[in-house]
Scaffold this motif. Structure first.
Motif, PDB file in Angstrom:
ATOM      1  N   SER A  35       1.552 -11.069  -0.473  1.00  0.00           N
ATOM      2  CA  SER A  35       1.354 -12.088  -1.505  1.00  0.00           C
ATOM      3  C   SER A  35       0.776 -11.408  -2.731  1.00  0.00           C
ATOM      4  CB  SER A  35       0.407 -13.199  -1.009  1.00  0.00           C
ATOM      5  OG  SER A  35      -0.857 -12.658  -0.693  1.00  0.00           O
ATOM      6  N   ARG A  36       0.880 -12.083  -3.875  1.00  0.00           N
ATOM      7  CA  ARG A  36       0.363 -11.532  -5.141  1.00  0.00           C
ATOM      8  C   ARG A  36      -0.473 -12.580  -5.846  1.00  0.00           C
ATOM      9  NH1 ARG A  36       1.323  -7.743  -9.193  1.00  0.00           N
ATOM     10  NH2 ARG A  36       2.886  -6.616  -7.943  1.00  0.00           N
ATOM     11  N   SER A  37      -1.574 -12.118  -6.442  1.00  0.00           N
ATOM     12  CA  SER A  37      -2.413 -12.934  -7.313  1.00  0.00           C
ATOM     13  C   SER A  37      -2.749 -12.082  -8.526  1.00  0.00           C
ATOM     14  CB  SER A  37      -3.683 -13.388  -6.597  1.00  0.00           C
ATOM     15  OG  SER A  37      -4.518 -14.119  -7.459  1.00  0.00           O
ATOM     16  N   THR A  79      10.743  -4.398   5.082  1.00  0.00           N
ATOM     17  CA  THR A  79      10.243  -4.124   3.734  1.00  0.00           C
ATOM     18  C   THR A  79       9.898  -5.432   3.025  1.00  0.00           C
ATOM     19  OG1 THR A  79      11.573  -2.103   3.581  1.00  0.00           O
ATOM     20  CG2 THR A  79      10.809  -3.089   1.507  1.00  0.00           C
ATOM     21  N   SER A  80       8.756  -5.438   2.328  1.00  0.00           N
ATOM     22  CA  SER A  80       8.330  -6.600   1.553  1.00  0.00           C
ATOM     23  C   SER A  80       8.161  -6.178   0.096  1.00  0.00           C
ATOM     24  CB  SER A  80       7.000  -7.162   2.086  1.00  0.00           C
ATOM     25  OG  SER A  80       6.574  -8.265   1.347  1.00  0.00           O
ATOM     26  N   ARG A  81       8.754  -6.934  -0.844  1.00  0.00           N
ATOM     27  CA  ARG A  81       8.657  -6.604  -2.270  1.00  0.00           C
ATOM     28  C   ARG A  81       7.712  -7.581  -2.964  1.00  0.00           C
ATOM     29  NH1 ARG A  81      11.320  -7.722  -7.225  1.00  0.00           N
ATOM     30  NH2 ARG A  81      11.509  -5.850  -8.557  1.00  0.00           N
ATOM     31  N   ARG A  82       6.668  -7.021  -3.591  1.00  0.00           N
ATOM     32  CA  ARG A  82       5.693  -7.799  -4.347  1.00  0.00           C
ATOM     33  C   ARG A  82       5.227  -6.997  -5.558  1.00  0.00           C
ATOM     34  NH1 ARG A  82       7.095 -11.642  -2.251  1.00  0.00           N
ATOM     35  NH2 ARG A  82       5.996 -13.221  -1.036  1.00  0.00           N
ATOM     36  N   ILE A 101      -1.301  -7.218   1.427  1.00  0.00           N
ATOM     37  CA  ILE A 101      -0.304  -6.936   2.473  1.00  0.00           C
ATOM     38  C   ILE A 101      -0.989  -7.132   3.824  1.00  0.00           C
ATOM     39  CG2 ILE A 101       1.282  -5.257   3.477  1.00  0.00           C
ATOM     40  CD1 ILE A 101      -0.012  -4.529   0.052  1.00  0.00           C
ATOM     41  N   ALA A 102      -0.435  -7.975   4.659  1.00  0.00           N
ATOM     42  CA  ALA A 102      -0.998  -8.246   5.981  1.00  0.00           C
ATOM     43  C   ALA A 102       0.011  -7.848   7.048  1.00  0.00           C
ATOM     44  CB  ALA A 102      -1.364  -9.719   6.108  1.00  0.00           C
ATOM     45  N   ARG A 108      -4.082  -4.068  -2.724  1.00  0.00           N
ATOM     46  CA  ARG A 108      -3.760  -3.024  -3.697  1.00  0.00           C
ATOM     47  C   ARG A 108      -3.547  -3.644  -5.066  1.00  0.00           C
ATOM     48  NH1 ARG A 108      -5.660   1.143  -1.609  1.00  0.00           N
ATOM     49  NH2 ARG A 108      -4.484   2.378  -3.153  1.00  0.00           N
ATOM     50  N   THR A 109      -3.745  -2.840  -6.097  1.00  0.00           N
ATOM     51  CA  THR A 109      -3.548  -3.293  -7.469  1.00  0.00           C
ATOM     52  C   THR A 109      -2.261  -2.693  -8.001  1.00  0.00           C
ATOM     53  OG1 THR A 109      -5.925  -3.472  -7.880  1.00  0.00           O
ATOM     54  CG2 THR A 109      -4.493  -3.338  -9.806  1.00  0.00           C
TER      55      THR A 109
END
Length: 288
Positions: A200-202, A285-288, A208-209, A260-261
């Protein structure tokens, strides 16, 4: 020319004794016939005896009354031909009976059929063959058997020990019971694992979990794997090389979390490596 055949280890009868139960003749051997050295052919000894005083070209043959292998019969037939008609056999590699097995076997359920495939040499030459499965700590656990088919299956149950097994020769024989060469294989048998990922992104912070599970013989299914080191990897594009970022170990529920930033979207994945009893696994693979 006289030909006499005798089985290795038998009490050799006098070929001039026509009353011998082991020898049948079509001509009597002269007492003064010189004898050539015996030759071992497939477990049978044979010798050529040159008869003196016989008519030119006359041929006499001594044969045992007990059955003879096909190979010995072939030698007998060939010995009756003039040497000029016998062509030298071409050099051929000795036949062998080899086996192919999977190099890695993941245990992901209570029962797993492990299939072995036998070589064409087994199918062409072997009467019987076997291989032993040997565990480095527990020794013999089972066998692969060749009985004419191209494959055999070893039934592996999850209560059996995992590790690096040696599949070693235990004997292979052709139809004359001559031994055939065999190869040796190794199989690494370990428990399978799974690696899940979500992200997820904020703003510029990406979370990343992941969850790591491993097949458990006690549970009969996958269960959380605690204390497992998990590696986070990242790359900037779909064709870029993966680069290591950081790592941590799973908690008692098999879970990890990374923050991560990154101001731009990146590709992320989680990875575990092989342990002594478990195969590592790489997540999607997860893209964020």
């Amino acid at each position: 020319m006289f030909e006499e055949f005798k089985r290795v280890g038998d009490n050799f009868p006098d070929p001039t004794n026509l009353a011998s139960p082991l020898v049948t003749t079509v001509a009597r051997t002269p007492d003064n016939a010189p004898r050539r050295p015996l030759v071992n052919v497939g477990g049978w000894l044979y010798s050529s005896l040159l008869a003196r005083g016989t008519a030119p070209g006359a041929t006499h043959l001594f044969l045992p009354r007990t059955p003879m292998p096909k190979r010995a019969l072939a030698v007998a037939a060939a010995s009756l031909l003039p040497l000029s008609l016998l062509a030298a056999p071409s050099a051929q590699a000795a036949p062998s009976c080899n086996i192919s097995t999977p190099s890695k076997v993941a245990i992901t359920q209570p029962y797993r059929a492990i299939k072995a495939t036998f070589s064409s040499g087994c199918l062409s030459y072997a009467e019987t063959a076997s291989r032993d499965l040997m565990h480095p700590a527990y020794g013999y656990t089972g066998s692969f058997w060749f009985d004419g088919g191209s494959t055999d299956v070893y039934d592996f149950y999850d209560w059996e020990p995992v590790g690096v097994y040696s599949v070693r020769p235990d004997g292979a024989y052709d139809y004359d019971w001559d031994e055939l060469a065999q190869n040796t294989r190794t199989m690494t048998i370990k428990y399978g694992s799974r690696q899940y990922i979500s992200s997820s992104r904020s703003g510029s912070t990406v979370t990343i979990a992941g969850t790591t599970t491993r097949y458990s013989p006690r549970a009969g299914t996958y269960a959380a794997l605690s204390g497992q080191r998990v590696y986070l990897q990242s790359r900037a594009c779909s064709t870029c090389a993966w680069k290591p970022v950081t790592s941590t170990t799973t908690n008692r529920y098999g879970k990890v979390t990374f923050k991560r930033t990154s101001s731009t979207a990146r590709y992320w994945r989680l990875k575990t490596v092989d342990s002594s009893n478990t195969f590592g696994r790489t997540s999607a693979t997860s893209r964020r």
